[in-house]
Structures are given as C-alpha cells and as structure tokens.
Design an enzyme around this catalytic site. Structure first.
Site, PDB file in Angstrom:
ATOM      1  N   ASP A   8       0.888  -1.165   0.000  1.00  0.00           N
ATOM      2  CA  ASP A   8       0.000   0.000   0.000  1.00  0.00           C
ATOM      3  C   ASP A   8       0.925   1.213   0.000  1.00  0.00           C
ATOM      4  OD1 ASP A   8      -1.669   2.108   0.554  1.00  0.00           O
ATOM      5  OD2 ASP A   8      -2.315   1.378   2.515  1.00  0.00           O
ATOM      6  N   LYS A  70       2.982  11.358  -3.633  1.00  0.00           N
ATOM      7  CA  LYS A  70       1.866  10.723  -4.342  1.00  0.00           C
ATOM      8  C   LYS A  70       0.863  11.755  -4.859  1.00  0.00           C
ATOM      9  CE  LYS A  70      -1.574   7.118  -3.414  1.00  0.00           C
ATOM     10  NZ  LYS A  70      -2.012   6.176  -2.378  1.00  0.00           N
ATOM     11  N   GLU A 171      -7.206   0.779  -4.311  1.00  0.00           N
ATOM     12  CA  GLU A 171      -7.159   0.646  -2.842  1.00  0.00           C
ATOM     13  C   GLU A 171      -8.481   0.153  -2.244  1.00  0.00           C
ATOM     14  OE1 GLU A 171      -5.655   4.509  -1.812  1.00  0.00           O
ATOM     15  OE2 GLU A 171      -3.702   4.035  -2.679  1.00  0.00           O
ATOM     16  N   ASP A 193     -12.854   5.456   1.710  1.00  0.00           N
ATOM     17  CA  ASP A 193     -11.394   5.433   1.889  1.00  0.00           C
ATOM     18  C   ASP A 193     -10.850   6.863   1.910  1.00  0.00           C
ATOM     19  OD1 ASP A 193      -8.680   5.075   1.756  1.00  0.00           O
ATOM     20  OD2 ASP A 193      -8.688   3.805  -0.031  1.00  0.00           O
TER      21      ASP A 193
END
Ligand code: AMP
Length: 521
Positions: A8, A70, A171, A193
């Site tokens: 992850d 990211k 994810e 999420d």
C-alpha cells in the site's frame, strides 16, 4: 519463485504485507512499526533516507524532505493541484527535463515517480528482512480514482525499485478483498477510503469469493493533508496576530505548523482539548526566538474541517447514483485510511449512510493485506482457493478530442475492465497522409476540461481523396486500468500499436528507466 508482496503506497504512510503459510502477515521494521511514513529525506549522510528517519528530518530541514509525492505523481507541471502543492510545500516543485514535473531538493531534480521508488525500495527491504529472502514481485495499490498517467507513473516507480508489478490494484477494492476473502459473505459494501491525500468511494457486490465493483468515484486531492493545511492556516493567522509579523509566505514556518496541526488532529481523535506548542518556530529579525502556543478543542477543529468532510459525501452520492443504488441497499460501509479514525468523519458517515460504519478492519493495514491476497492469488492460480474473481471498473471516461475541442467518450466511466472500444477515423482532406489523435480522460464535455493522456500521429497513410482512408483505432483498458491503443489503416492494412507517452511524470518507460536500490546523494 519467491513470495509476492502487496504494497500500500500511501500519500502519508505505506504498508507491506504478504501471504505466508496461508495467512496475510504485515511486515514490521526492526523497531516493530507496521507502517512507514512515505517520506524521503535528502542530505542526511550520503544516501536518501526513507520512512521514520526521514520524518524526523521534516522538523528541522523541511526544504530537503519530500512528503506527499503521491499527490504529484503522474501530474503535469502547471496543473491546478500542482500549483496548490507549490504553495504548501517547503521543498521545490518545478518543471524538469522535457517539461515534466520534478521536485527540486538541494539543487537536484527528481521526478515524483523516483521519490515513490525510494519508498517502494524501503518497503521491499522491510519485507526481505522479515522473510529472509529477496522479493521481486509485488501488487501495488493506487487510489481508485487515479487516471492513466498516475497509474503508469506508479508502474515506472515499481520498475525503478526493481519490482515486477504484478497488478496495479485499486485501494478500496483491495480493502474489500481483505474484508471478504474466504469469509463466505454475500452483501453490498461501500468502501469509504479517506487517506492522507485522496478520497475514494467504491461500491462493491461481494458474493463469496466473487468481488464486483459496481461503481467508483473519488477526489485525488482530498485527504488528511488538506485537514492539516486547513488547521495550519488557522495557526498561522493566530501566530501572525500574536507576533504582529506576516509570515504567511514563510514555507518553513508553514511546514512546522502543518506538522503541529497533524499532531493536534491525531491527539484530538483521542478526545479532550489539545495543547499545541511549537517552541522556536521563528527567529525574529532581532534574533529573538518566537514560539507558538495555543489550545484547540474538538468543536473548533471540527468547524475548520467540516467543509472537507462534507465534500466526501458529494463524491459518495455520485458513486451511488452511478451504481443505481440507494443508501438503504448498502449493507456495510467499510472505513479505510488513517483519516477515518477521526471522530467527526465516523459520525458524519453514520449520519449520511444511516448506519454505523464498519470499523472491524484496521484502516492502516487493510489495503496492504488485500494487495497481498491478490499477489498470492495471481501467483498461486493452480492452488485450491487461489482463484477469487475480482471485477473492477475504470474510474474515469476515456475519450478522444473531436472537431471544436469536444471530447467524444469511447469508454464510459464505471465500465468493467479489461475492456476495449474501436473508433474509425476518416481522412478529412484530399491526400491527407496523417491523422493526429488526442486521448483524454475525464467527465468534461470539452477535451480541455479533461486530463490529456497523450497525443499520437498516425503517419504514412495512402494519398487518397478525403474520406477514403479509414483508420480503425482500438482503445483498450487493461486490468491495471492502463490505456493501450492500436490502429489499423484500411488501405494498407497495416496494424501498429501505439504507446501513449505518459505526459505526467513517469520519468521514462519502465524498460528504459534506470533501476536503483538506493540513490546515492
Ligand atoms: P493513510 O494515507 O491511510 O495512511 O492516512 C494518513 C492520514 O490519516 C494522515 O493525514 C494522518 O494524519 C491521518 N491519521 C492517522 N491516524 C489518525 C488518527 N488517529 N486521527 C486522525 N487522523 C489520523
């Protein structure tokens, strides 16, 4: 063949896991920590350092410590999100070679993919130390709403880290897999999420070991970082009022306040008022050290961040609408991502979905566990139980630019992947020998409102009167959500495959890029 791991790769933290003897095992570092900050610090000894050691550097040298790469990966220089990051970060964000986005640290340029590769190497090493063997294969997760550029750049990062990327997995889908795999469930779940940088919602149908994503939606610029910047803005106002100085443009002060804001947020999650104290925040012109001290209560903090929490529900409603479902049809809302620990988020989810959210999964680890299960599935197809079916969707529509600057959709969002669509292009003028095709992704009616994935020119067409040369172009989205294009021209019958050059930050195609275990600095 060794063990395939699941990583992850988060905006704030990363986590690595593998299925060992039939059970997912989250790997801890030597100090027993099961997640690692996705932070890369330079100028600390000879090599870049990653993770907890890098986080320590953030406090005293934020300008050479790269956080939240990211949020930049796969984006183009000049994009709105990049401009927002520029205003917030202490390190430099600039245009590198060939106009691609780069971060500048101590005079050197790195692509966001290179920074992410450092994090991946770090996670790979933690797994290798725990397993006692080398690791070469991984499933890497990305936000469901990542576009093609962001996915390609993540793949490039894996290649640079010396990892064969078995699959780019969304994810929320990974989280659902970890929640439901081998548990004989039959239900509809929404995976909410909210991580450090991004928000995703996916609606899935789970039927035993069959996992079908019905719809997904998201915002790749809405996460815990925004909560921290919102609170840091309030702290800055207060500090300026307390000192009579205007330090809003001082990046180092901003980063230190952001760090304090994050600590305050996590402390507030535990309940009670929180003392915020940043001693020696700034040295005034006369040499005097100025510190920042205040107290924050949950009610005040909640007022600052409520607009961000509300934004997530616009995205949830969009996904429900796309799924053709009502809130009543959702059996469980799974909470994933560190920000779902914050009480206001849980309360707001309960009110919106009219049921208590399911908090049985560990929001920091569940995505890596799902990635590890998928890595195991992909490398153990012949083993009994190694065959769960996972059907995902493409999060954003894929289209081409047409006359007048419109975007013609070829593959609508939420189409199950892999998928393909073919379009026939005609020559528009006599003796035209080439066609230029611009591929874009997004929901805007105009091409310019969408993400330009790339442009290609099909040359060498036969010289014929207009309309007589046709080119059949097939657009394919693979199981990683990555776009491929091939074309056949009707006169010469030649087939060619076209690579869309990612224009948003993959430093190079994986096969051309350098690999490294650790960049010396
Ligand atoms: P992730 O990307 O899933 O690792 O989520 C990271 C985000 O969750 C960061 O913004 C963290 O500050 C936030 N976070 C982690 N733990 C907590 C907590 N206990 N309370 C509030 N936010 C948290």
């Amino acid at each position: 063949m060794g063990v395939a791991i699941g990583i992850d790769l988060g905006t704030s933290n990363s986590c690595v896991c593998a299925v060992v003897d039939g059970e997912p095992v989250v790997f801890a570092d030597k100090e027993g920590r099961r997640t690692q900050p996705s932070i890369v610090a330079f100028g600390y000894g000879k090599s870049a350092v990653v993770g907890w050691r890098a986080r320590r550097q953030l406090l005293y040298a934020p300008e050479s410590t790269v956080i939240s790469a990211k949020r930049l990966i796969g984006r183009r220089a000049g994009a709105e999100e990049v401009e927002r990051m520029k205003a917030q970060c202490a390190y430099g964000i600039t245009e590198g070679e060939g106009g691609e986005l780069a971060v500048r640290v101590q005079g050197k340029l790195f692509t966001p993919a290179e920074i992410s590769a450092h994090v991946l190497v770090h996670m790979k090493k933690i797994a290798e130390e725990a397993l006692g063997e080398s690791v070469t294969q991984a499933v890497i997760t990305v936000p469901a709403y990542f576009n093609d550029n962001q996915r390609q750049a993540t793949r490039s990062a894996a290649a640079m880290a010396g990892l064969e990327c078995l699959r780019i997995l969304n994810e929320p889908t990974a989280a659902a897999l970890a929640y439901g795999f081998n548990k004989g469930k039959r239900q509809h779940v929404a995976v909410y999420d909210l991580g450090g940088g991004t928000f995703d919602i996916s609606i899935l149908r789970i039927d035993d070991d069959f996992f079908e994503v019905i719809a997904t939606s998201g915002d790749t610029f809405l996460g815990g970082d925004d909560f921290d910047y919102a609170a840091a803005d309030q702290f800055m106002e207060l500090f300026c009022a307390q000192t009579g100085l205007d330090l809003r443009a001082n990046r180092t002060v901003r980063m230190k306040l952001r760090e304090a804001a994050e600590r305050a947020k996590v402390a507030l999650s535990g309940g009670g008022d929180v003392e915020v104290s940043v001693p020696a925040l700034h040295r005034a012109a006369g040499g005097q050290e100025l510190g920042f001290h205040t107290t924050v209560d949950r009610f005040t903090y909640d007022q600052w961040v409520l607009p961000l929490v509300s934004r997530t529900f616009d995205v949830c409603d969009d996904a429900l609408k796309a799924a053709g479902m009502s809130i009543r049809q959702i059996d469980h809302v799974l909470m994933v991502g560190g920000m779902t620990r914050y009480p206001l988020v849980r309360e707001a989810v309960r009110d919106h979905f009219r049921k208590p959210p399911n908090t049985t999964v560990n929001p920091d680890e569940v995505v890596a566990i799902g990635a590890a299960i998928q890595a195991w599935n992909l490398t153990n197809t012949e083993v009994e139980g190694g065959g769960s079916v996972l059907l995902d969707v493409t999060p954003q529509s894929l289209g081409v630019r047409t006359l007048g600057g419109f975007c013609e959709t070829l593959i609508p969002r939420n189409t199950a992947i892999p998928t393909e669509s073919t379009k026939v292009f005609h020559t528009a003028v006599d003796n035209q020998t080439e066609v230029r095709i611009s591929v874009c992704q997004g929901e805007g009616r105009m091409a310019d409102d969408n993400e330009l994935l790339g442009e290609f020119v099909l040359g060498g067409l036969a010289e014929k009167p207009r309309g007589q040369v046709r080119v059949r172009v097939t657009f394919e989205i693979d199981t990683d959500g990555i776009v491929h294009v091939r074309a056949i021209d009707s006169v010469l019958g030649l087939e060619r495959s076209i690579r869309i050059e990612s224009s948003g930050g993959a430093s190079a195609a994986p096969e051309q890029s350098h690999r490294f275990d650790d960049i010396d600095f």
